[in-house]
Each structure stands twice: as structure tokens, then as C-alpha cells.
Motif scaffolding. Structure first.
Motif, mmCIF file in Angstrom:
data_model
loop_
_atom_site.group_PDB
_atom_site.id
_atom_site.type_symbol
_atom_site.label_atom_id
_atom_site.label_comp_id
_atom_site.label_asym_id
_atom_site.label_seq_id
_atom_site.Cartn_x
_atom_site.Cartn_y
_atom_site.Cartn_z
ATOM 1 N N HIS A 78 -9.832 -4.632 -2.356
ATOM 2 C CA HIS A 78 -8.539 -4.344 -2.988
ATOM 3 C C HIS A 78 -8.235 -5.131 -4.257
ATOM 4 C CE1 HIS A 78 -7.309 -7.801 -0.456
ATOM 5 N NE2 HIS A 78 -6.491 -8.039 -1.440
ATOM 6 N N ALA A 86 -4.950 3.130 -8.953
ATOM 7 C CA ALA A 86 -3.647 3.469 -9.521
ATOM 8 C C ALA A 86 -3.772 4.224 -10.840
ATOM 9 C CB ALA A 86 -2.835 2.191 -9.728
ATOM 10 N N ARG A 122 -0.920 -2.814 -1.227
ATOM 11 C CA ARG A 122 -0.011 -1.669 -1.224
ATOM 12 C C ARG A 122 -0.321 -0.733 -2.383
ATOM 13 N NH1 ARG A 122 4.699 -4.204 -1.420
ATOM 14 N NH2 ARG A 122 5.155 -4.175 0.799
ATOM 15 N N THR A 123 -0.708 -1.281 -3.544
ATOM 16 C CA THR A 123 -1.079 -0.447 -4.692
ATOM 17 C C THR A 123 -2.255 0.453 -4.350
ATOM 18 O OG1 THR A 123 -0.280 -2.096 -6.274
ATOM 19 C CG2 THR A 123 -1.884 -0.500 -7.078
ATOM 20 N N LEU A 125 -3.349 1.330 -1.262
ATOM 21 C CA LEU A 125 -3.019 2.258 -0.180
ATOM 22 C C LEU A 125 -2.122 3.390 -0.670
ATOM 23 C CD1 LEU A 125 -2.348 -0.311 2.702
ATOM 24 C CD2 LEU A 125 -4.432 1.011 2.274
ATOM 25 N N THR A 126 -1.180 3.069 -1.522
ATOM 26 C CA THR A 126 -0.268 4.086 -2.042
ATOM 27 C C THR A 126 -0.995 5.098 -2.921
ATOM 28 O OG1 THR A 126 1.578 2.511 -1.993
ATOM 29 C CG2 THR A 126 1.849 4.452 -3.373
ATOM 30 N N ALA A 127 -2.000 4.633 -3.663
ATOM 31 C CA ALA A 127 -2.759 5.527 -4.546
ATOM 32 C C ALA A 127 -3.758 6.382 -3.786
ATOM 33 C CB ALA A 127 -3.482 4.702 -5.607
ATOM 34 N N SER A 128 -4.006 6.074 -2.520
ATOM 35 C CA SER A 128 -5.007 6.801 -1.731
ATOM 36 C C SER A 128 -4.437 8.105 -1.194
ATOM 37 C CB SER A 128 -5.482 5.929 -0.567
ATOM 38 O OG SER A 128 -6.031 4.721 -1.031
ATOM 39 N N ASP A 129 -5.301 9.098 -1.061
ATOM 40 C CA ASP A 129 -4.881 10.354 -0.435
ATOM 41 C C ASP A 129 -4.760 10.206 1.076
ATOM 42 O OD1 ASP A 129 -4.926 12.054 -2.834
ATOM 43 O OD2 ASP A 129 -7.075 11.629 -2.822
ATOM 44 N N GLY A 146 4.838 0.656 3.810
ATOM 45 C CA GLY A 146 5.345 1.795 3.061
ATOM 46 C C GLY A 146 4.461 3.018 3.037
ATOM 47 N N ILE A 147 3.398 3.051 3.850
ATOM 48 C CA ILE A 147 2.494 4.202 3.878
ATOM 49 C C ILE A 147 3.000 5.190 4.928
ATOM 50 C CG2 ILE A 147 0.112 4.960 4.108
ATOM 51 C CD1 ILE A 147 0.775 2.946 1.810
ATOM 52 N N ARG A 151 -0.230 10.085 6.590
ATOM 53 C CA ARG A 151 -1.356 9.778 5.723
ATOM 54 C C ARG A 151 -2.296 8.743 6.349
ATOM 55 N NH1 ARG A 151 0.679 7.226 1.071
ATOM 56 N NH2 ARG A 151 -1.453 7.330 0.270
#
Length: 354
Positions: A78, A86, A122-123, A125-129, A146-147, A151
């Protein structure tokens, strides 16, 4: 089958590192290849800011449209993968980005360091599909970060890499109880707590410490110095091959793993498959794998006195030890095999193939 699917599997450093996370990576890669995927393993190696820039550029090329069908990033990457994820260009031709999350690195830290790690994680995980996690515990942590739950897919590790036994290890009545620690000599695994508790049972038990000492050399040196005080009552093997690990599991009675945190704990499932009673900690996902009061005694992490009490109980009460070992075999039968893991992982990565 997934014939011809192009997959990039991104890992932090060499794939053959002797940890549970890399073991999981290796076996799911085997599963992807066995099901027809063309898998390229991408080893990231970052030493210094220029290397970090180079590796982020490399990741952006992997994530470019039509480069691959799927890019899987082990979340251990990460610090360098978050920015590339991102910044990736999204289109209908872009690869599906899946992050494999063993556990959040921020869970092992406190203060500013933990906050910085969590922001980077978090950056990514959030950018992942999609996000694949190895335990329900880690799924809850990801949701708290926040995921969205839809997903996330939980894909537990398997238990049968080192084989399995139909009966607990043979034991001579009245002989010393054989305790086994399997893991890297690091603060998170906390072998020093075990050595601090060992005097309470040293007259009736022997201990083997098996695992690599190169992850944290200064801490490992303290462990080795503490172990040397017990003479032949404590044996240190270093890192072992799979065949040697299977032999050690068959030659011991109790697995002792005083980890302060585990994203799952593959060694616990493997020990249960060999009929070992387990002394460990009520930390992370450990209670998902083994059950306190059945095949395991789980104590608060970082509490040598509680660990000492659990060791005394399994060493001094042979009937209780017998019951725990039988419970371990029953528990193992309910845990997934690696074939189960590989099937579930492929379904998570390629949901349209279900």
C-alpha cells in the motif's frame, strides 16, 4: 475455467517469503493458473524516493486500459500502490482492480504512524473495484475504514497444506509435554512472552521455537538470548521447509502462539489439522479459527501471567489436554481446504464466471 484471462498479481518483494500472507498469495496464484489464468507476478522493490517513483509508474502501466483483465494488489504494497491506484484511468477497457487485504497494517501501530498508514490503506481500498479479505474480522475493519460491504469478499485460508492426521500426536504418559511455537521471531508474534511464562512449566514441558529470525534481528537476538537460558529444555530451529514443519507438528502436543494480532492465523488451522491443542491470544481473527474452551485456550495479548496460567493448565492436566486435542481434529474438519480457498478466490476475482 478461466482460460486466457490475463492477471497481474502485485506483491511486496519476493513471493517466496516464509509468512502466512505470502503463503496465501502463492497458493491462490497456483489456483488461478490451474484454472486457466495467465498470471504475471510483479515484485515491487522500493529503496528510496526515485525507486518509489519508478514503481508507481510501473503500476500505472499495469493498470492502463487493455494491459490486463485483472490486477490484484497485495495490500502489503500500500505505501507505493495507493497513489497509482488513485491515479489510474478508468474506462470500460481498464483492468478490474482487486486488493487482497490480509489485515490493515495500521492495526499494528498507534498515534500518527497509524493514522498515516490508515490514510494510505484507505486510498488503495477505496480505489479498488473489489477487496478480498482473509477473515470476517478484517472485513469488519475494512467496513469501519469506509469500504462498502458489497465490495468485500471473505476468502478464508486453507488448512491442509501440510497434510492432516486422523489422531493426535502420540504421547507417552508422564513424558514432558511438547510445546511448539511456529512463527517469525518478531514482537507481533511475541515469543518473548512465551519464554517469560515458560518457567512455570519448564519442569514438565519442553519447547521448540521454529521460525525465521531475520524479520527483526534485534528482537530475535533477545529471543535467542532468553531461549539459551533454558538449555536443552528450549530448542530453536530457525526457518523450516514445509516437510520439516509437518514433522514438527507431528512431534508436538501443543501449539503456543501468543500473537498480539493475526489477520487469520494459518498456522492455527494447520496445527488443528494435526491434532494439537492450542494456546493463543484473543486477538484479531484468532477466535474465528479456534474456539476458546474447546481446542484452544485464548488469553489477553501481552499478558504473560495469563499465558502462564494457560500453559500450566494444558501441561498439568493430561485429560484436559487429550480433550483439547480431540476437539482440534473436529474443528479442523470444519475449516476450508486450500482447494476451497482457491475456488472462492477465483469467484471473487471473476464474479461473472460464477
Amino acid at each position: 475455467m478461466l482460460d486466457g484471462a490475463r492477471v497481474a498479481f502485485v506483491v511486496d518483494g519476493a513471493l517466496d517469503q516464509p509468512t502466512g500472507g505470502y503463503l496465501y498469495d502463492r497458493l491462490v496464484i497456483e489456483g488461478l493458473r490451474a484454472r486457466g489464468c495467465d498470471v504475471d507476478v510483479v515484485n515491487l522493490d522500493v529503496r528510496g524516493p526515485l525507486a518509489s517513483l519508478r514503481e508507481n509508474t510501473r503500476l500505472l502501466r499495469l493498470l492502463a486500459p487493455r494491459a490486463y483483465d485483472v490486477v490484484i494488489i497485495d495490500e502489503l504494497c500500500h505505501p507505493r500502490a495507493a497513489f497509482a491506484a488513485a491515479l489510474r484511468a478508468r474506462s470500460s477497457a481498464s483492468p478490474r482492480l482487486v486488493t487482497l487485504l490480509h489485515h490493515l497494517a495500521a492495526s499494528e501501530r498507534t498515534g500518527v504512524s497509524a493514522k498515516l498508514r490508515l490514510a494510505l490503506e484507505r486510498t488503495l481500498l477505496t480505489a479498488s473495484d473489489h477487496v478480498v479479505v482473509t477473515s470476517e474480522t478484517t472485513a469488519r475493519v475494512a467496513i469501519a475504514a469506509g469500504i462498502a460491504p458489497d465490495r468485500i469478499t471473505v476468502v478464508h485460508p486453507g488448512r491442509d497444506r501440510l497434510g492432516a492426521r486422523a489422531a493426535p500426536p502420540a504421547r507417552t504418559r508422564g513424558a514432558p509435554v511438547r510445546l511448539l511455537f511456529l512463527g517469525a521471531l518478531t514482537p507481533r508474534k511475541d515469543p518473548l512472552a512465551l519464554l517469560e511464562a515458560f518457567p512455570a512449566v519448564a519442569a514438565r514441558a519442553v519447547l521448540t521455537l521454529a521460525g525465521p529470525a531475520d524479520r527483526d534481528p534485534l528482537y530475535a537476538a533477545r529471543v535467542l538470548a532468553a531461549a539459551s537460558r533454558y538449555g536443552t529444555r528450549v530448542r530453536v530451529t530457525g526457518a523450516l521447509t514445509d516437510a520439516a514443519l509437518a514433522d514438527e507438528l507431528g512431534a508436538h502436543d501443543v501449539l503456543v502462539l501468543p500473537s498480539r494480532y493475526e489477520g487469520y492465523g494459518i498456522v492455527l488451522a494447520e496445527a488443528a489439522s494435526h491434532g494439537l491443542a492450542i494456546v493463543s491470544c484473543d486477538a484479531g481473527a484468532i477466535p474465528e479459527v479456534v474456539r476458546h474452551g474447546e481446542e484452544a485456550l485464548l488469553v489477553p495479548p501481552g499478558d504473560p501471567r495469563a499465558l502462564e496460567g494457560a500453559l500450566v493448565r494444558v501441561v498439568q492436566d493430561e485429560h484436559h489436554l487429550d480433550a483439547m486435542q480431540r476437539a482440534a481434529l473436529r474443528r479442523a474438519a470444519t475449516l476450508p481446504t486450500w482447494a476451497d480457498t482457491q475456488d472462492a478466490f477465483c469467484r471473487a476475482v471473476f464474479p461473472t464466471s460464477r
